[in-house]
Structures are given as structure tokens and as C-alpha cells.
Design a protein around this motif. Structure first.
Motif, PDB file in Angstrom:
ATOM      1  N   ALA A 195       0.838  -1.190   0.000  1.00 25.64           N
ATOM      2  CA  ALA A 195       0.000   0.000   0.000  1.00 25.64           C
ATOM      3  C   ALA A 195       0.878   1.246   0.000  1.00 25.64           C
ATOM      4  O   ALA A 195       2.088   1.174   0.147  1.00 25.64           O
ATOM      5  N   HIS A 196       0.252   2.385  -0.148  1.00 26.45           N
ATOM      6  CA  HIS A 196       0.957   3.660  -0.046  1.00 26.45           C
ATOM      7  C   HIS A 196       1.645   3.688   1.317  1.00 26.45           C
ATOM      8  O   HIS A 196       1.052   3.293   2.323  1.00 26.45           O
ATOM      9  N   PRO A 197       2.905   4.142   1.399  1.00 24.11           N
ATOM     10  CA  PRO A 197       3.647   4.067   2.664  1.00 24.11           C
ATOM     11  C   PRO A 197       2.933   4.707   3.853  1.00 24.11           C
ATOM     12  O   PRO A 197       2.922   4.126   4.944  1.00 24.11           O
ATOM     13  N   VAL A 198       2.324   5.841   3.679  1.00 24.96           N
ATOM     14  CA  VAL A 198       1.645   6.489   4.801  1.00 24.96           C
ATOM     15  C   VAL A 198       0.421   5.681   5.209  1.00 24.96           C
ATOM     16  O   VAL A 198       0.145   5.508   6.403  1.00 24.96           O
ATOM     17  N   GLU A 199      -0.304   5.149   4.242  1.00 22.71           N
ATOM     18  CA  GLU A 199      -1.477   4.317   4.548  1.00 22.71           C
ATOM     19  C   GLU A 199      -1.038   3.048   5.270  1.00 22.71           C
ATOM     20  O   GLU A 199      -1.690   2.611   6.223  1.00 22.71           O
ATOM     21  N   ALA A 200       0.065   2.452   4.834  1.00 26.83           N
ATOM     22  CA  ALA A 200       0.569   1.245   5.490  1.00 26.83           C
ATOM     23  C   ALA A 200       0.935   1.535   6.940  1.00 26.83           C
ATOM     24  O   ALA A 200       0.629   0.745   7.838  1.00 26.83           O
ATOM     25  N   LEU A 201       1.569   2.678   7.183  1.00 31.85           N
ATOM     26  CA  LEU A 201       1.927   3.047   8.559  1.00 31.85           C
ATOM     27  C   LEU A 201       0.674   3.274   9.405  1.00 31.85           C
ATOM     28  O   LEU A 201       0.595   2.858  10.564  1.00 31.85           O
ATOM     29  N   ARG A 202      -0.332   3.931   8.820  1.00 32.10           N
ATOM     30  CA  ARG A 202      -1.592   4.158   9.535  1.00 32.10           C
ATOM     31  C   ARG A 202      -2.242   2.827   9.907  1.00 32.10           C
ATOM     32  O   ARG A 202      -2.706   2.639  11.037  1.00 32.10           O
ATOM     33  N   GLU A 203      -2.249   1.899   8.976  1.00 26.10           N
ATOM     34  CA  GLU A 203      -2.825   0.572   9.242  1.00 26.10           C
ATOM     35  C   GLU A 203      -2.049  -0.136  10.352  1.00 26.10           C
ATOM     36  O   GLU A 203      -2.651  -0.787  11.207  1.00 26.10           O
ATOM     37  N   ASP A 204      -0.728  -0.006  10.334  1.00 23.08           N
ATOM     38  CA  ASP A 204       0.084  -0.605  11.396  1.00 23.08           C
ATOM     39  C   ASP A 204      -0.316  -0.043  12.751  1.00 23.08           C
ATOM     40  O   ASP A 204      -0.458  -0.780  13.729  1.00 23.08           O
ATOM     41  N   HIS A 205      -0.510   1.275  12.819  1.00 25.80           N
ATOM     42  CA  HIS A 205      -0.895   1.909  14.083  1.00 25.80           C
ATOM     43  C   HIS A 205      -2.266   1.418  14.546  1.00 25.80           C
ATOM     44  O   HIS A 205      -2.463   1.141  15.737  1.00 25.80           O
ATOM     45  N   ARG A 243       5.251 -10.251  21.453  1.00 23.18           N
ATOM     46  CA  ARG A 243       6.336 -10.688  20.562  1.00 23.18           C
ATOM     47  C   ARG A 243       6.121 -10.015  19.200  1.00 23.18           C
ATOM     48  O   ARG A 243       7.049  -9.514  18.582  1.00 23.18           O
ATOM     49  N   TYR A 244       4.855  -9.959  18.738  1.00 22.59           N
ATOM     50  CA  TYR A 244       4.538  -9.255  17.490  1.00 22.59           C
ATOM     51  C   TYR A 244       4.872  -7.770  17.623  1.00 22.59           C
ATOM     52  O   TYR A 244       5.459  -7.170  16.718  1.00 22.59           O
ATOM     53  N   MET A 245       4.500  -7.168  18.758  1.00 21.61           N
ATOM     54  CA  MET A 245       4.754  -5.742  18.951  1.00 21.61           C
ATOM     55  C   MET A 245       6.250  -5.447  18.877  1.00 21.61           C
ATOM     56  O   MET A 245       6.674  -4.477  18.265  1.00 21.61           O
ATOM     57  N   VAL A 246       7.053  -6.300  19.483  1.00 24.37           N
ATOM     58  CA  VAL A 246       8.501  -6.067  19.487  1.00 24.37           C
ATOM     59  C   VAL A 246       9.107  -6.445  18.130  1.00 24.37           C
ATOM     60  O   VAL A 246       9.863  -5.671  17.546  1.00 24.37           O
ATOM     61  N   ASP A 247       8.759  -7.624  17.615  1.00 19.83           N
ATOM     62  CA  ASP A 247       9.388  -8.089  16.376  1.00 19.83           C
ATOM     63  C   ASP A 247       8.933  -7.310  15.150  1.00 19.83           C
ATOM     64  O   ASP A 247       9.749  -6.935  14.319  1.00 19.83           O
ATOM     65  N   PHE A 248       7.646  -7.085  15.024  1.00 15.94           N
ATOM     66  CA  PHE A 248       7.164  -6.376  13.827  1.00 15.94           C
ATOM     67  C   PHE A 248       7.074  -4.873  14.048  1.00 15.94           C
ATOM     68  O   PHE A 248       7.723  -4.101  13.350  1.00 15.94           O
ATOM     69  N   VAL A 249       6.286  -4.463  15.011  1.00 11.05           N
ATOM     70  CA  VAL A 249       6.039  -3.024  15.181  1.00 11.05           C
ATOM     71  C   VAL A 249       7.332  -2.288  15.515  1.00 11.05           C
ATOM     72  O   VAL A 249       7.710  -1.337  14.833  1.00 11.05           O
ATOM     73  N   HIS A 281       8.575   0.551  12.865  1.00 12.98           N
ATOM     74  CA  HIS A 281       9.255   1.773  13.292  1.00 12.98           C
ATOM     75  C   HIS A 281      10.472   2.074  12.431  1.00 12.98           C
ATOM     76  O   HIS A 281      10.788   3.243  12.207  1.00 12.98           O
ATOM     77  N   ALA A 282      11.131   1.050  11.924  1.00 13.61           N
ATOM     78  CA  ALA A 282      12.262   1.298  11.021  1.00 13.61           C
ATOM     79  C   ALA A 282      11.783   2.013   9.748  1.00 13.61           C
ATOM     80  O   ALA A 282      12.407   2.982   9.299  1.00 13.61           O
ATOM     81  N   ARG A 283      10.676   1.555   9.179  1.00 17.56           N
ATOM     82  CA  ARG A 283      10.111   2.218   7.985  1.00 17.56           C
ATOM     83  C   ARG A 283       9.638   3.623   8.332  1.00 17.56           C
ATOM     84  O   ARG A 283       9.863   4.575   7.581  1.00 17.56           O
ATOM     85  N   GLU A 284       8.974   3.738   9.467  1.00 20.85           N
ATOM     86  CA  GLU A 284       8.465   5.033   9.886  1.00 20.85           C
ATOM     87  C   GLU A 284       9.614   6.012  10.137  1.00 20.85           C
ATOM     88  O   GLU A 284       9.544   7.181   9.736  1.00 20.85           O
ATOM     89  N   ASP A 285      10.679   5.535  10.759  1.00 17.92           N
ATOM     90  CA  ASP A 285      11.837   6.394  11.019  1.00 17.92           C
ATOM     91  C   ASP A 285      12.456   6.891   9.715  1.00 17.92           C
ATOM     92  O   ASP A 285      12.850   8.058   9.618  1.00 17.92           O
ATOM     93  N   LEU A 286      12.534   6.019   8.700  1.00 16.00           N
ATOM     94  CA  LEU A 286      13.065   6.447   7.398  1.00 16.00           C
ATOM     95  C   LEU A 286      12.194   7.523   6.765  1.00 16.00           C
ATOM     96  O   LEU A 286      12.702   8.524   6.248  1.00 16.00           O
TER      97      LEU A 286
END
Length: 127
Positions: free
Chosen positions: A9-19, A52-58, A63-68
Motif C-alpha cells: 500500500a501507499h507508505p503512509v497508509e501502510a503506517l496508519r494501518e500498522d498503528h 512478541r509481534y509488537m517487538v518483532d514487527f512493530v 518503526h524502522a520504515r516510519e523512522d526512514l
């Protein structure tokens, strides 16, 4: 949207969905743990899976994608650099808190009632 489709998805939309997904998981986990007197090994194992999901994925991937993305925004608008740095610090804090919560959950399997109260307090401050 799933974690695997979020990257398409669009990067901002993907981040919103993650949140949104992370917020739903934290809400579910908090509801489960607030019933501290009824905690079972199964509840704790579910909580471990969520964190484990929160630490491994989020914390590590999202956060790595969001930080970039935030870093690129900071380059585009230098006045935003303070906010960028604060967001990076927040992400580091969340990673550390997530690891701490996983440690509390591991102890909960041994002493559910004692560790459960500490966990509820930590969850209220996570995020």
C-alpha cells in the motif's frame, strides 16, 4: 490490511494501518489482563504472542520504515528535525518497554497474580 499487504500500500497508509492494528492489539491485551484474577497460562501465552509481534514487527520493522519516512520529511523541512528526533527517541523507548513487558510476561507464567498488577501498569504507559 495484513502485515504482508501493508508494504504494498501507499507508505503512509501502510503506517496508519500498522498503528490501528497495534492499538487494537494493545486494547485487547489490556482487556485480557485487567481480568487479573482469571489469568491462565493460555492468557499469558496469548499476551506473549501479542507482545512478541509488537517487538518483532512493530518496533523493529514498522518503526524502522516510519523512522526512514520521518527522516526524509525532516530533510525536506529542517524545522521538523526536533520532532523527528523525538519520534526516534519514542520508538527506542517503546522497544525497551516492549522487551520489559515480555520479561514480565515470562515471570507471570511462574507467579500470575503478582506479576499481573505490574503488567497492567506497564500497558497503560506503553505507546
Amino acid at each position: 490490511m495484513t502485515a504482508s499487504t501493508a508494504t504494498k500500500a501507499h507508505p503512509v497508509e501502510a503506517l496508519r494501518e500498522d498503528h490501528l492494528r497495534a492499538s487494537r492489539l494493545i486494547r485487547l491485551l489490556t482487556e485480557q489482563i485487567e481480568g487479573i484474577a482469571r489469568l491462565t497460562a493460555l492468557d499469558i501465552e496469548m499476551a506473549q504472542g501479542i507482545f512478541r509481534y509488537m517487538v518483532d514487527f512493530v518496533d523493529r520493522q514498522h518503526h524502522a520504515r516510519e523512522d526512514l519516512l520521518i527522516e526524509l520529511l525532516g530533510k525536506r523541512d529542517p524545522s521538523a528535525l526536533r520532532k523527528v528526533r523525538q519520534t526516534n527517541q519514542d520508538h527506542d523507548r517503546l522497544t525497551n518497554e516492549g522487551e520489559d513487558i515480555l520479561a514480565v510476561l515470562a515471570r507471570l507464567l511462574e507467579r500470575p497474580y503478582v506479576g499481573g498488577r505490574a503488567l497492567v501498569g506497564r500497558l497503560r504507559h506503553y505507546g
